[in-house]
Design a protein around this motif. Structure first.
Motif, PDB file in Angstrom:
ATOM      1  N   HIS A  95     -14.590 -46.159 -33.699  1.00 50.42           N
ATOM      2  CA  HIS A  95     -14.124 -44.788 -33.495  1.00 50.42           C
ATOM      3  C   HIS A  95     -14.259 -44.384 -32.039  1.00 50.42           C
ATOM      4  O   HIS A  95     -15.085 -44.913 -31.289  1.00 50.42           O
ATOM      5  N   ALA A  96     -13.402 -43.453 -31.650  1.00 55.29           N
ATOM      6  CA  ALA A  96     -13.273 -43.072 -30.244  1.00 55.29           C
ATOM      7  C   ALA A  96     -14.307 -42.040 -29.828  1.00 55.29           C
ATOM      8  O   ALA A  96     -14.696 -41.157 -30.599  1.00 55.29           O
ATOM      9  N   ALA A  97     -14.743 -42.155 -28.564  1.00 59.33           N
ATOM     10  CA  ALA A  97     -15.592 -41.137 -27.933  1.00 59.33           C
ATOM     11  C   ALA A  97     -15.415 -41.254 -26.425  1.00 59.33           C
ATOM     12  O   ALA A  97     -14.926 -42.269 -25.909  1.00 59.33           O
ATOM     13  N   PHE A  98     -15.847 -40.209 -25.716  1.00 61.60           N
ATOM     14  CA  PHE A  98     -15.582 -40.092 -24.290  1.00 61.60           C
ATOM     15  C   PHE A  98     -16.835 -39.596 -23.581  1.00 61.60           C
ATOM     16  O   PHE A  98     -17.451 -38.622 -24.021  1.00 61.60           O
ATOM     17  N   GLU A  99     -17.204 -40.290 -22.500  1.00 67.80           N
ATOM     18  CA  GLU A  99     -18.443 -40.010 -21.769  1.00 67.80           C
ATOM     19  C   GLU A  99     -19.670 -40.173 -22.671  1.00 67.80           C
ATOM     20  O   GLU A  99     -20.654 -39.437 -22.548  1.00 67.80           O
ATOM     21  N   GLY A 138     -21.353 -49.361 -18.300  1.00 66.75           N
ATOM     22  CA  GLY A 138     -20.609 -49.162 -17.060  1.00 66.75           C
ATOM     23  C   GLY A 138     -19.165 -48.765 -17.271  1.00 66.75           C
ATOM     24  O   GLY A 138     -18.323 -48.951 -16.387  1.00 66.75           O
ATOM     25  N   ILE A 139     -18.850 -48.218 -18.438  1.00 63.54           N
ATOM     26  CA  ILE A 139     -17.482 -47.822 -18.772  1.00 63.54           C
ATOM     27  C   ILE A 139     -17.310 -46.335 -18.473  1.00 63.54           C
ATOM     28  O   ILE A 139     -18.093 -45.509 -18.934  1.00 63.54           O
ATOM     29  N   LYS A 140     -16.291 -46.014 -17.711  1.00 56.54           N
ATOM     30  CA  LYS A 140     -16.062 -44.622 -17.349  1.00 56.54           C
ATOM     31  C   LYS A 140     -14.728 -44.145 -17.897  1.00 56.54           C
ATOM     32  O   LYS A 140     -13.665 -44.543 -17.419  1.00 56.54           O
ATOM     33  N   VAL A 141     -14.793 -43.335 -18.929  1.00 58.03           N
ATOM     34  CA  VAL A 141     -13.618 -42.650 -19.474  1.00 58.03           C
ATOM     35  C   VAL A 141     -14.007 -41.187 -19.593  1.00 58.03           C
ATOM     36  O   VAL A 141     -14.804 -40.811 -20.451  1.00 58.03           O
ATOM     37  N   ALA A 147      -9.318 -38.361 -21.418  1.00 65.82           N
ATOM     38  CA  ALA A 147      -8.982 -38.385 -22.841  1.00 65.82           C
ATOM     39  C   ALA A 147      -8.074 -37.219 -23.209  1.00 65.82           C
ATOM     40  O   ALA A 147      -7.066 -37.396 -23.919  1.00 65.82           O
ATOM     41  N   PHE A 148      -8.418 -36.023 -22.750  1.00 70.48           N
ATOM     42  CA  PHE A 148      -7.590 -34.855 -23.048  1.00 70.48           C
ATOM     43  C   PHE A 148      -6.158 -35.080 -22.567  1.00 70.48           C
ATOM     44  O   PHE A 148      -5.192 -34.840 -23.305  1.00 70.48           O
ATOM     45  N   ASN A 149      -6.025 -35.549 -21.348  1.00 65.22           N
ATOM     46  CA  ASN A 149      -4.685 -35.780 -20.801  1.00 65.22           C
ATOM     47  C   ASN A 149      -3.938 -36.866 -21.557  1.00 65.22           C
ATOM     48  O   ASN A 149      -2.710 -36.781 -21.748  1.00 65.22           O
ATOM     49  N   VAL A 172      -5.553 -44.522 -27.099  1.00 67.13           N
ATOM     50  CA  VAL A 172      -6.936 -44.056 -27.238  1.00 67.13           C
ATOM     51  C   VAL A 172      -7.462 -44.663 -28.540  1.00 67.13           C
ATOM     52  O   VAL A 172      -7.469 -44.005 -29.578  1.00 67.13           O
ATOM     53  N   PRO A 173      -7.890 -45.919 -28.503  1.00 67.48           N
ATOM     54  CA  PRO A 173      -8.249 -46.603 -29.753  1.00 67.48           C
ATOM     55  C   PRO A 173      -9.450 -45.966 -30.443  1.00 67.48           C
ATOM     56  O   PRO A 173     -10.406 -45.553 -29.796  1.00 67.48           O
ATOM     57  N   GLY A 174      -9.342 -45.896 -31.774  1.00 72.31           N
ATOM     58  CA  GLY A 174     -10.400 -45.285 -32.569  1.00 72.31           C
ATOM     59  C   GLY A 174     -10.208 -43.805 -32.795  1.00 72.31           C
ATOM     60  O   GLY A 174     -11.116 -43.122 -33.294  1.00 72.31           O
ATOM     61  N   SER A 175      -9.022 -43.285 -32.483  1.00 71.60           N
ATOM     62  CA  SER A 175      -8.800 -41.840 -32.566  1.00 71.60           C
ATOM     63  C   SER A 175      -8.954 -41.298 -33.980  1.00 71.60           C
ATOM     64  O   SER A 175      -9.583 -40.249 -34.190  1.00 71.60           O
ATOM     65  N   ALA A 176      -8.371 -41.967 -34.962  1.00 69.48           N
ATOM     66  CA  ALA A 176      -8.382 -41.431 -36.324  1.00 69.48           C
ATOM     67  C   ALA A 176      -9.802 -41.278 -36.847  1.00 69.48           C
ATOM     68  O   ALA A 176     -10.177 -40.219 -37.380  1.00 69.48           O
ATOM     69  N   ASN A 177     -10.614 -42.324 -36.706  1.00 69.62           N
ATOM     70  CA  ASN A 177     -11.977 -42.225 -37.210  1.00 69.62           C
ATOM     71  C   ASN A 177     -12.875 -41.399 -36.305  1.00 69.62           C
ATOM     72  O   ASN A 177     -13.821 -40.766 -36.774  1.00 69.62           O
TER      73      ASN A 177
END
Length: 490
Positions: free
Chosen positions: A53-57, A65-68, A73-75, A461-466
Motif C-alpha cells: 500500500h502507498a504512503a508518502f514521506e 533513503g527514498i524521497k517521495v 504525491a498530490f500532484n 503511484v503503486p499501492g494507491s487502492a490499499n
C-alpha cells in the motif's frame, strides 16, 4: 414507528476488507462499540490479493533513503486524473498515509520488508509501494486479530441488506445473519466498505464505457457485487462523477496470475487484434492498468500476443521486461515458459494458446486471415532489423524478430481486480447527498468511495487502492468518534 433493534453499537461497518477492518480497529481503540458485517465466510475481500500500500514521506521510505514528498504525491494524483479527482480528499489521504504505515506496524504488528515500484521502465512512477511481510493478506490477519482483542463483534456470512434512516439520520443496518435470520442492528454511524462492483456485470456495463461486464475475468474478491453502493444510493447518497473507474489488466482466461504463459502474453513484443492487425505501441504493457484500458476498448476486448523462439529464449535466459507485482517479478527469468506454453498449446480444451510452424498456419488456427497476419509480421520484422519502429515508435530494446518457429499465439483478455470511485464523499469520508451535504452518520471507505481517481487507476503511484482503503478506514473512525463525543451523532 420506532425500530426495534436486536443489538446496538456506536458503529456498524458493512464489509470486512482492509478498509472495514481499519475502521473497526480504530473505532474500538477510540472506545466505541463496533460490529463488522461480512457476507463472505472470511475477512479480507480484495485486500487479500494486494501486495502493498502507498504512503508518502513515511519513516519506512526515510530509512531506505527514498524521497517521495506529499507534494509529489498530490500532484501525481491530480495530474494523472486531469484534475478530476477531489483535491480536498486527495490531500487528506496524502497527508495521512504515512501514519497508516506507523499504525499497521507499531499498533497492529506488520513488518515492512521493502518499499518499491511496480515497473522500472514506467516513466514517472513514484517509489510508494510499501510491501509488508506476508503481503496485505498478513495485515488483514493482524487487523482481524486486533479487532477481536479490542472487543469488535465480527459477523461472518452476514449480509447487510439495508441501511436504516430516520428523520434524516442513519440509525442502523438490516442484515441476514449466518443462520438466514433477519436482524436489525442499531448504530450511531454506519461505515460502508464493500469493495466496489467488480463482480457485478450489470453495474460494470452501467458505469463503464464498454459493454464487457459478462466477459471480464475477475481476479479479485468474489463478494464485490456493489451491495454497499446500492444501499447508500437508497438512503440519498450520490454517485461520484468517476463512478466507472476500474483497475483492468491483460489476463489469460483459466490461468493464474503466477503463470509464465500469462506473463509472456503481456510482454511488450508483438500484439495484434482479433483481425490480425497491430494496434498499439506495446510498451503500454509496462503499465498494466493502461494496458487493461486499451484491451477493454478492442474488438472482443482481447488481443493475440505473437511469440517467436527469439522472444521465448530472451524471456527464459535473460528475463522478462515487466512483471506482475510480486507474483511475477520484474526481470524474472521465465524458466517455466517453454514447458508450460507447449503444454497449453497441446491442451485440446484450451482455446487461448496455439502453436504452429509458420505464421500462416498460426493465423488459421486463431481464425485470422493468413495474408493479413503475414503482412503485419513481415513489416514488424523490418522494424526489428532496422531497430526502428516507424509505426508506433517502440524503443529498439523491445524489438525481437519473429522469424524462428515454432510460433505461439497467446490470447489475452480483459481482467479486473477492483472498481473504484463509486460514491461521492467529502474529505472527512462522509457520504454526501444530492445537495452536497453530508448524510449524518453515513461514511464510505475504500473502493466504494470516490474522489481519489479520474477515469483510470493511478498506477504511477503503486499501492494507491490499499493505501486509501487502510487510511480512509481509520480516518472515518476518528471522525465518527469526534462527532459522537460532541453529540452530533447520537
Amino acid at each position: 414507528m420506532k425500530t426495534n433493534f436486536d443489538a446496538e453499537y456506536d458503529v456498524v461497518v458493512i464489509g470486512g476488507g482492509g478498509s472495514g477492518l481499519s475502521t473497526a480497529v480504530q473505532a474500538a481503540k477510540n472506545g466505541l462499540t463496533c460490529a463488522v458485517l461480512e457476507k463472505e465466510d472470511k475477512t479480507g475481500g480484495s485486500s487479500s490479493f494486494a501486495e502493498g500500500h502507498a504512503a508518502f514521506e513515511s519513516d519506512e521510505q526515510e530509512k531506505r533513503g527514498i524521497k517521495v514528498s506529499k507534494t509529489d504525491a498530490f500532484n501525481a494524483y491530480m495530474n494523472y486524473s486531469h484534475w478530476r479527482a477531489n483535491p480536498s480528499l486527495v490531500s487528506r489521504f496524502v497527508e495521512n498515509a504515512a501514519t497508516t504505515i506507523s499504525k499497521m506496524r507499531d499498533e497492529v504488528g506488520a513488518v515492512y520488508e521493502d518499499v518499491n515500484i511496480t515497473a522500472p521502465d514506467q516513466p514517472g512512477e513514484l517509489v510508494t509501494w510499501h510491501l509488508p511481510q506476508g503481503e496485505v493478506a498478513r495485515v488483514i490477519e493482524l487487523l482481524e486479530a486486533d479487532a477481536n482483542r479490542r472487543g469488535v463483534d465480527l459477523f461472518m456470512s452476514t449480509s447487510a441488506t439495508k441501511i436504516l434512516k430516520e428523520n434524516g439520520h442513519i440509525i442502523g443496518v438490516k442484515a441476514i445473519d449466518a443462520d438466514g435470520e433477519e436482524v436489525n442492528l442499531g448504530a450511531k454511524a454506519v461505515v460502508v466498505g464493500t469493495g466496489g462492483y467488480a463482480c457485478n456485470p450489470e453495474m460494470i456495463n452501467k458505469y463503464g464505457k464498454y459493454n464487457i461486464g459478462e466477459s471480464l475475468i475477475n481476479a479479485g474478491g468474489p463478494g464485490n457485487t456493489g451491495d454497499g453502493i446500492r444501499m447508500v444510493l437508497e438512503v440519498g447518497g450520490i454517485e461520484n462523477a468517476n463512478v466507472g473507474t476500474r483497475l483492468l489488466f491483460p489476463l489469460m482466461r483459466d490461468k493464474t496470475i503466477t503463470s509464465h504463459t500469462n506473463a509472456a502474453g503481456f510482454q511488450p513484443y508483438l500484439w495484434v487484434n482479433k483481425y490480425g492487425r497491430r494496434f498499439v505501441n506495446e510498451i503500454v504493457g509496462l503499465n498494466f492498468g493502461d494496458a487493461g484500458d486499451v484491451v477493454a476498448s478492442l474488438p472482443g476486448a482481447m488481443y493475440w500476443s505473437v511469440l517467436s523462439q527469439e522472444a521465448i529464449r530472451h524471456l527464459v535466459e535473460v528475463g522478462n521486461e515487466v512483471g506482475l507485482g510480486i507474483y511475477v517479478h520484474n526481470y524474472e527469468k521465465l524458466i517455466n515458459l517453454p514447458v508450460e506454453i507447449k503444454a497449453d498449446a497441446a491442451d485440446n480444451k484450451r482455446t487461448n494458446v496455439f502453436v504452429a510452424d509458420t505464421i500462416e498456419e498460426l493465423a488459421s488456427k486463431i481464425e485470422i486471415n493468413p495474408d493479413v497476419l503475414k503482412i503485419e509480421v513481415d513489416e514488424y520484422n523490418k522494424y526489428c532489423e532496422a531497430k526502428q519502429d516507424k509505426k508506433f515508435h517502440k524503443p529498439a530494446k523491445y524489438l525481437y524478430t519473429i522469424k524462428e518457429g515454432p510460433f505461439y499465439a497467446i490470447k489475452m483478455e480483459t481482467g479486473i481486480m477492483v472498481t473504484m470511485g463509486a460514491l461521492e464523499i467529502d474529505e472527512y469520508i462522509r457520504a454526501l447527498d444530492s445537495k452536497n451535504n453530508p448524510i449524518p452518520g453515513l461514511y464510505v471507505v475504500g473502493c466504494d468511495a470516490g474522489g481519489i481517481y479520474g477515469e483510470s487507476y493511478t498506477l504511477p503511484v503503486p499501492g494507491s487502492a490499499n493505501g486509501f482503503a487502510l487510511t480512509s478506514g481509520w480516518l472515518a473512525a476518528d471522525d465518527i468518534s469526534k462527532r459522537i463525543k460532541s453529540g452530533e451523532l447520537f
